[in-house]
Design a protein around this motif. Structure first.
Motif, PDB file in Angstrom:
ATOM      1  N   THR A 120      -6.877   8.464  -4.518  1.00 27.37           N
ATOM      2  CA  THR A 120      -6.242   7.153  -4.336  1.00 27.37           C
ATOM      3  C   THR A 120      -5.273   7.183  -3.154  1.00 27.37           C
ATOM      4  O   THR A 120      -5.283   6.274  -2.315  1.00 27.37           O
ATOM      5  CB  THR A 120      -5.490   6.735  -5.614  1.00 27.37           C
ATOM      6  N   ALA A 121      -4.453   8.212  -3.081  1.00 25.84           N
ATOM      7  CA  ALA A 121      -3.494   8.334  -1.976  1.00 25.84           C
ATOM      8  C   ALA A 121      -4.222   8.438  -0.635  1.00 25.84           C
ATOM      9  O   ALA A 121      -3.807   7.827   0.353  1.00 25.84           O
ATOM     10  CB  ALA A 121      -2.593   9.545  -2.191  1.00 25.84           C
ATOM     11  N   ARG A 122      -5.305   9.183  -0.597  1.00 24.17           N
ATOM     12  CA  ARG A 122      -6.072   9.346   0.642  1.00 24.17           C
ATOM     13  C   ARG A 122      -6.649   8.002   1.104  1.00 24.17           C
ATOM     14  O   ARG A 122      -6.551   7.638   2.278  1.00 24.17           O
ATOM     15  CB  ARG A 122      -7.205  10.350   0.422  1.00 24.17           C
ATOM     16  N   TYR A 123      -7.220   7.249   0.183  1.00 29.83           N
ATOM     17  CA  TYR A 123      -7.837   5.973   0.561  1.00 29.83           C
ATOM     18  C   TYR A 123      -6.789   4.924   0.925  1.00 29.83           C
ATOM     19  O   TYR A 123      -7.013   4.097   1.810  1.00 29.83           O
ATOM     20  CB  TYR A 123      -8.760   5.477  -0.544  1.00 29.83           C
ATOM     21  N   LEU A 124      -5.654   4.955   0.267  1.00 29.97           N
ATOM     22  CA  LEU A 124      -4.563   4.050   0.655  1.00 29.97           C
ATOM     23  C   LEU A 124      -4.056   4.394   2.052  1.00 29.97           C
ATOM     24  O   LEU A 124      -3.737   3.506   2.838  1.00 29.97           O
ATOM     25  CB  LEU A 124      -3.427   4.090  -0.367  1.00 29.97           C
ATOM     26  N   MET A 125      -3.990   5.673   2.368  1.00 25.05           N
ATOM     27  CA  MET A 125      -3.561   6.096   3.705  1.00 25.05           C
ATOM     28  C   MET A 125      -4.553   5.621   4.768  1.00 25.05           C
ATOM     29  O   MET A 125      -4.151   5.161   5.849  1.00 25.05           O
ATOM     30  CB  MET A 125      -3.409   7.618   3.767  1.00 25.05           C
ATOM     31  N   VAL A 133       1.445   9.172  -6.080  1.00 30.06           N
ATOM     32  CA  VAL A 133       1.768  10.571  -5.761  1.00 30.06           C
ATOM     33  C   VAL A 133       2.988  11.035  -6.560  1.00 30.06           C
ATOM     34  O   VAL A 133       2.998  12.142  -7.109  1.00 30.06           O
ATOM     35  CB  VAL A 133       1.990  10.755  -4.242  1.00 30.06           C
ATOM     36  N   MET A 177       0.945   4.031  -2.945  1.00 25.08           N
ATOM     37  CA  MET A 177       0.711   5.439  -2.662  1.00 25.08           C
ATOM     38  C   MET A 177       1.884   6.291  -3.146  1.00 25.08           C
ATOM     39  O   MET A 177       1.694   7.348  -3.760  1.00 25.08           O
ATOM     40  CB  MET A 177       0.486   5.654  -1.169  1.00 25.08           C
ATOM     41  N   THR A 178       3.089   5.809  -2.900  1.00 23.44           N
ATOM     42  CA  THR A 178       4.282   6.542  -3.331  1.00 23.44           C
ATOM     43  C   THR A 178       4.324   6.672  -4.850  1.00 23.44           C
ATOM     44  O   THR A 178       4.634   7.749  -5.385  1.00 23.44           O
ATOM     45  CB  THR A 178       5.554   5.827  -2.817  1.00 23.44           C
ATOM     46  N   MET A 197       0.829  -1.207   0.000  1.00 21.45           N
ATOM     47  CA  MET A 197       0.000   0.000   0.000  1.00 21.45           C
ATOM     48  C   MET A 197       0.861   1.254   0.000  1.00 21.45           C
ATOM     49  O   MET A 197       0.573   2.219  -0.712  1.00 21.45           O
ATOM     50  CB  MET A 197      -0.960   0.000   1.189  1.00 21.45           C
ATOM     51  N   ASP A 255      -5.005  12.106  -5.887  1.00 21.18           N
ATOM     52  CA  ASP A 255      -5.180  12.521  -4.490  1.00 21.18           C
ATOM     53  C   ASP A 255      -6.152  11.600  -3.764  1.00 21.18           C
ATOM     54  O   ASP A 255      -5.930  11.222  -2.614  1.00 21.18           O
ATOM     55  CB  ASP A 255      -5.684  13.964  -4.410  1.00 21.18           C
TER      56      ASP A 255
END
Length: 175
Positions: free
Chosen positions: A47-52, A27, A23-24, A19, A45
């Motif tokens: 996708t990164a938020r939901y992965l976080m 982004v 995310m990396t 994950m 953004d």
């Protein structure tokens, strides 16, 4: 049982790594595109938020098993040995009840959100909010796996403990 625990912990760790890598990449690609072409990915953004969100919920159990969450031990330290064990047992029981309640609430919330979709990805929110019940279920499993040594001796399973192969995380000293 130790081998099964080892595989469970290792799989949990590798999923977190995957994950984080995803995310990396998302982004990083978005930044590179923004500066090289002047356009960005409309879904990056989100996708990164939901992965976080998924990383936070699914990684909490690994942190719990190593004693990484905030703890105030003043009361425990003031009690005699038998009292400490009783207190730690009550803490484990209380946490299990809370985690179980949160699994229940999380399932209800995820089911209520199943017909709404995310703005950019058009993904049902069910998949985003499923992180909560799954994360708390993982917390319950990790807590049950460390309950006995925690209650009896106040110990956590540490990744650098050579006597505890089940605590080995991917990429760790024993991995």
């Amino acid at each position: 049982m130790k081998k099964l625990e080892h595989y469970f912990v290792t799989l949990n760790g590798w999923l977190l790594i995957a994950m984080m890598a995803g995310m990396t990449l998302v982004v990083g690609a978005n930044i590179a595109l923004r500066y090289s072409t002047g356009h960005s990915l409309p879904w990056a953004d989100e996708t990164a938020r939901y992965l976080m969100i998924w990383m936070a919920f699914s990684g909490a159990g690994l942190i719990l098993r190593s004693g990484g969450h905030v703890a105030i031990t003043n009361l425990q330290d003031a009690l005699p040995s038998a009292g400490q064990k009783l207190l730690r047992g009550a803490i484990v029981l209380g946490l299990l009840m809370f985690f179980g309640f949160m699994v229940y609430v999380g399932l209800q919330y995820a089911q209520r959100m199943q017909y709404q979709v995310t703005p950019a990805l058009r993904l049902p929110f069910l998949y985003v909010y499923a992180a909560m019940p799954i994360g708390f279920l993982l917390l319950m499993i990790h807590l049950l796996l460390i309950a006995h040594p925690f209650i009896t001796a106040g110990r956590y399973k540490r990744a650098d403990d050579p006597d505890d192969a089940a605590a080995t995380l991917p990429g760790g000293a024993n991995g």
